[in-house]
Motif scaffolding. Structure first.
Motif, PDB file in Angstrom:
ATOM      1  N   ARG A 298       0.826  -1.225   0.000  1.00  0.00           N
ATOM      2  CA  ARG A 298       0.000   0.000   0.000  1.00  0.00           C
ATOM      3  C   ARG A 298       0.855   1.268   0.000  1.00  0.00           C
ATOM      4  O   ARG A 298       0.606   2.210   0.731  1.00  0.00           O
ATOM      5  CB  ARG A 298      -0.970  -0.010   1.169  1.00  0.00           C
ATOM      6  N   GLY A 299       1.907   1.268  -0.821  1.00  0.00           N
ATOM      7  CA  GLY A 299       2.758   2.440  -0.979  1.00  0.00           C
ATOM      8  C   GLY A 299       3.908   2.539  -0.002  1.00  0.00           C
ATOM      9  O   GLY A 299       4.737   3.432  -0.104  1.00  0.00           O
ATOM     10  N   MET A 300       3.978   1.609   0.957  1.00  0.00           N
ATOM     11  CA  MET A 300       5.032   1.621   1.959  1.00  0.00           C
ATOM     12  C   MET A 300       5.899   0.380   1.788  1.00  0.00           C
ATOM     13  O   MET A 300       5.439  -0.654   1.317  1.00  0.00           O
ATOM     14  CB  MET A 300       4.445   1.653   3.370  1.00  0.00           C
ATOM     15  N   LEU A 301       7.161   0.476   2.194  1.00  0.00           N
ATOM     16  CA  LEU A 301       8.086  -0.641   2.023  1.00  0.00           C
ATOM     17  C   LEU A 301       8.013  -1.623   3.189  1.00  0.00           C
ATOM     18  O   LEU A 301       7.894  -1.223   4.352  1.00  0.00           O
ATOM     19  CB  LEU A 301       9.512  -0.128   1.884  1.00  0.00           C
ATOM     20  N   ARG A 302       8.091  -2.898   2.835  1.00  0.00           N
ATOM     21  CA  ARG A 302       8.071  -3.990   3.805  1.00  0.00           C
ATOM     22  C   ARG A 302       9.093  -5.035   3.374  1.00  0.00           C
ATOM     23  O   ARG A 302       9.281  -5.268   2.187  1.00  0.00           O
ATOM     24  CB  ARG A 302       6.677  -4.609   3.853  1.00  0.00           C
ATOM     25  N   LEU A 303       9.761  -5.644   4.335  1.00  0.00           N
ATOM     26  CA  LEU A 303      10.678  -6.752   4.074  1.00  0.00           C
ATOM     27  C   LEU A 303       9.996  -8.042   4.525  1.00  0.00           C
ATOM     28  O   LEU A 303       9.362  -8.062   5.582  1.00  0.00           O
ATOM     29  CB  LEU A 303      11.982  -6.579   4.859  1.00  0.00           C
ATOM     30  N   ARG A 304      10.150  -9.121   3.725  1.00  0.00           N
ATOM     31  CA  ARG A 304       9.591 -10.429   4.082  1.00  0.00           C
ATOM     32  C   ARG A 304      10.601 -11.515   3.794  1.00  0.00           C
ATOM     33  O   ARG A 304      11.269 -11.494   2.768  1.00  0.00           O
ATOM     34  CB  ARG A 304       8.323 -10.703   3.270  1.00  0.00           C
ATOM     35  N   TRP A 305      10.681 -12.501   4.711  1.00  0.00           N
ATOM     36  CA  TRP A 305      11.577 -13.635   4.532  1.00  0.00           C
ATOM     37  C   TRP A 305      11.155 -14.759   5.481  1.00  0.00           C
ATOM     38  O   TRP A 305      10.297 -14.580   6.345  1.00  0.00           O
ATOM     39  CB  TRP A 305      13.024 -13.232   4.778  1.00  0.00           C
ATOM     40  N   THR A 306      11.759 -15.926   5.296  1.00  0.00           N
ATOM     41  CA  THR A 306      11.541 -17.082   6.159  1.00  0.00           C
ATOM     42  C   THR A 306      12.874 -17.455   6.796  1.00  0.00           C
ATOM     43  O   THR A 306      13.905 -17.474   6.133  1.00  0.00           O
ATOM     44  CB  THR A 306      10.997 -18.277   5.344  1.00  0.00           C
ATOM     45  N   HIS A 307      12.830 -17.729   8.102  1.00  0.00           N
ATOM     46  CA  HIS A 307      14.027 -18.127   8.840  1.00  0.00           C
ATOM     47  C   HIS A 307      13.635 -19.222   9.828  1.00  0.00           C
ATOM     48  O   HIS A 307      12.734 -19.035  10.653  1.00  0.00           O
ATOM     49  CB  HIS A 307      14.620 -16.925   9.570  1.00  0.00           C
ATOM     50  N   ILE A 308      14.282 -20.353   9.730  1.00  0.00           N
ATOM     51  CA  ILE A 308      14.019 -21.530  10.570  1.00  0.00           C
ATOM     52  C   ILE A 308      12.525 -21.886  10.531  1.00  0.00           C
ATOM     53  O   ILE A 308      11.878 -22.096  11.545  1.00  0.00           O
ATOM     54  CB  ILE A 308      14.515 -21.342  12.018  1.00  0.00           C
ATOM     55  N   GLY A 309      11.972 -21.890   9.330  1.00  0.00           N
ATOM     56  CA  GLY A 309      10.589 -22.299   9.144  1.00  0.00           C
ATOM     57  C   GLY A 309       9.545 -21.300   9.586  1.00  0.00           C
ATOM     58  O   GLY A 309       8.352 -21.588   9.539  1.00  0.00           O
ATOM     59  N   LYS A 310       9.945 -20.130  10.008  1.00  0.00           N
ATOM     60  CA  LYS A 310       9.004 -19.104  10.465  1.00  0.00           C
ATOM     61  C   LYS A 310       9.063 -17.906   9.527  1.00  0.00           C
ATOM     62  O   LYS A 310      10.151 -17.433   9.187  1.00  0.00           O
ATOM     63  CB  LYS A 310       9.353 -18.667  11.882  1.00  0.00           C
ATOM     64  N   ARG A 311       7.883 -17.432   9.116  1.00  0.00           N
ATOM     65  CA  ARG A 311       7.830 -16.242   8.266  1.00  0.00           C
ATOM     66  C   ARG A 311       8.033 -14.994   9.107  1.00  0.00           C
ATOM     67  O   ARG A 311       7.488 -14.866  10.200  1.00  0.00           O
ATOM     68  CB  ARG A 311       6.484 -16.169   7.545  1.00  0.00           C
ATOM     69  N   HIS A 312       8.832 -14.073   8.579  1.00  0.00           N
ATOM     70  CA  HIS A 312       9.104 -12.798   9.244  1.00  0.00           C
ATOM     71  C   HIS A 312       8.778 -11.661   8.291  1.00  0.00           C
ATOM     72  O   HIS A 312       8.894 -11.808   7.069  1.00  0.00           O
ATOM     73  CB  HIS A 312      10.587 -12.685   9.628  1.00  0.00           C
ATOM     74  N   SER A 313       8.418 -10.522   8.843  1.00  0.00           N
ATOM     75  CA  SER A 313       8.261  -9.315   8.035  1.00  0.00           C
ATOM     76  C   SER A 313       8.516  -8.098   8.918  1.00  0.00           C
ATOM     77  O   SER A 313       8.351  -8.152  10.140  1.00  0.00           O
ATOM     78  CB  SER A 313       6.877  -9.234   7.396  1.00  0.00           C
ATOM     79  N   ILE A 314       8.945  -7.044   8.267  1.00  0.00           N
ATOM     80  CA  ILE A 314       9.155  -5.758   8.935  1.00  0.00           C
ATOM     81  C   ILE A 314       8.571  -4.689   8.031  1.00  0.00           C
ATOM     82  O   ILE A 314       8.934  -4.581   6.861  1.00  0.00           O
ATOM     83  CB  ILE A 314      10.651  -5.439   9.139  1.00  0.00           C
ATOM     84  N   SER A 315       7.696  -3.892   8.580  1.00  0.00           N
ATOM     85  CA  SER A 315       7.235  -2.701   7.886  1.00  0.00           C
ATOM     86  C   SER A 315       8.203  -1.581   8.251  1.00  0.00           C
ATOM     87  O   SER A 315       8.407  -1.290   9.429  1.00  0.00           O
ATOM     88  CB  SER A 315       5.814  -2.335   8.309  1.00  0.00           C
ATOM     89  N   LEU A 316       8.820  -0.982   7.234  1.00  0.00           N
ATOM     90  CA  LEU A 316       9.860   0.009   7.496  1.00  0.00           C
ATOM     91  C   LEU A 316       9.313   1.408   7.743  1.00  0.00           C
ATOM     92  O   LEU A 316      10.038   2.288   8.188  1.00  0.00           O
ATOM     93  CB  LEU A 316      10.854   0.040   6.332  1.00  0.00           C
ATOM     94  N   GLY A 317       8.047   1.630   7.420  1.00  0.00           N
ATOM     95  CA  GLY A 317       7.483   2.960   7.609  1.00  0.00           C
ATOM     96  C   GLY A 317       8.024   3.973   6.620  1.00  0.00           C
ATOM     97  O   GLY A 317       8.009   5.169   6.882  1.00  0.00           O
ATOM     98  N   LEU A 318       8.505   3.495   5.487  1.00  0.00           N
ATOM     99  CA  LEU A 318       9.077   4.362   4.459  1.00  0.00           C
ATOM    100  C   LEU A 318       8.264   4.239   3.172  1.00  0.00           C
ATOM    101  O   LEU A 318       7.884   3.135   2.791  1.00  0.00           O
ATOM    102  CB  LEU A 318      10.525   3.967   4.162  1.00  0.00           C
ATOM    103  N   GLU A 319       8.026   5.366   2.520  1.00  0.00           N
ATOM    104  CA  GLU A 319       7.360   5.328   1.218  1.00  0.00           C
ATOM    105  C   GLU A 319       8.234   4.610   0.204  1.00  0.00           C
ATOM    106  O   GLU A 319       9.457   4.583   0.334  1.00  0.00           O
ATOM    107  CB  GLU A 319       7.067   6.743   0.723  1.00  0.00           C
ATOM    108  N   ASP A 320       7.601   4.052  -0.812  1.00  0.00           N
ATOM    109  CA  ASP A 320       8.330   3.332  -1.851  1.00  0.00           C
ATOM    110  C   ASP A 320       8.906   4.318  -2.861  1.00  0.00           C
ATOM    111  O   ASP A 320       8.287   4.634  -3.865  1.00  0.00           O
ATOM    112  CB  ASP A 320       7.412   2.320  -2.535  1.00  0.00           C
TER     113      ASP A 320
END
Length: 97
Positions: free
Chosen positions: A11-33
């Motif tokens: 929705r116009g903002m940057l997010r990081l997504r990945w999987t580590h040790i079988g668990k999904r992770h994400s971080i919303s950076l609060g930054l516009e794209d």
């Protein structure tokens, strides 16, 4: 083994997504794209990848979140154009411009 960490537009903002040790992770950076914010997000993704490879991953993810405006130089661009216009008009009002 290197992890695939995706930089996505949420929705116009940057997010990081990945999987580590079988668990999904994400971080919303609060930054516009924007181009510069996306480059900054990719540098955070590289840091996460390096930390995972070295066994230094921070599961709280606080290490990877932008902390304060001005610390990186990119966060100032997280404001929308309308908020910058309002700030400029406010400064003009305060200083008689």
């Amino acid at each position: 083994m290197r992890k695939k960490i995706s930089v996505i537009n949420d929705r116009g903002m940057l997010r990081l997504r990945w999987t580590h040790i079988g668990k999904r992770h994400s971080i919303s950076l609060g930054l516009e794209d924007t181009r510069s914010n996306r480059a900054y997000a990719k540098s955070i993704a590289r840091q996460i990848d390096d930390d995972i490879c070295c066994g230094q991953f921070d599961p709280s993810k606080n290490k990877y979140r932008p902390q304060a405006i001005g610390q990186t130089g990119y966060l100032a661009q997280a404001y929308s154009a309308s908020s910058l216009t309002i700030k400029n008009e406010t400064w003009g009002f305060l200083f008689g411009r």
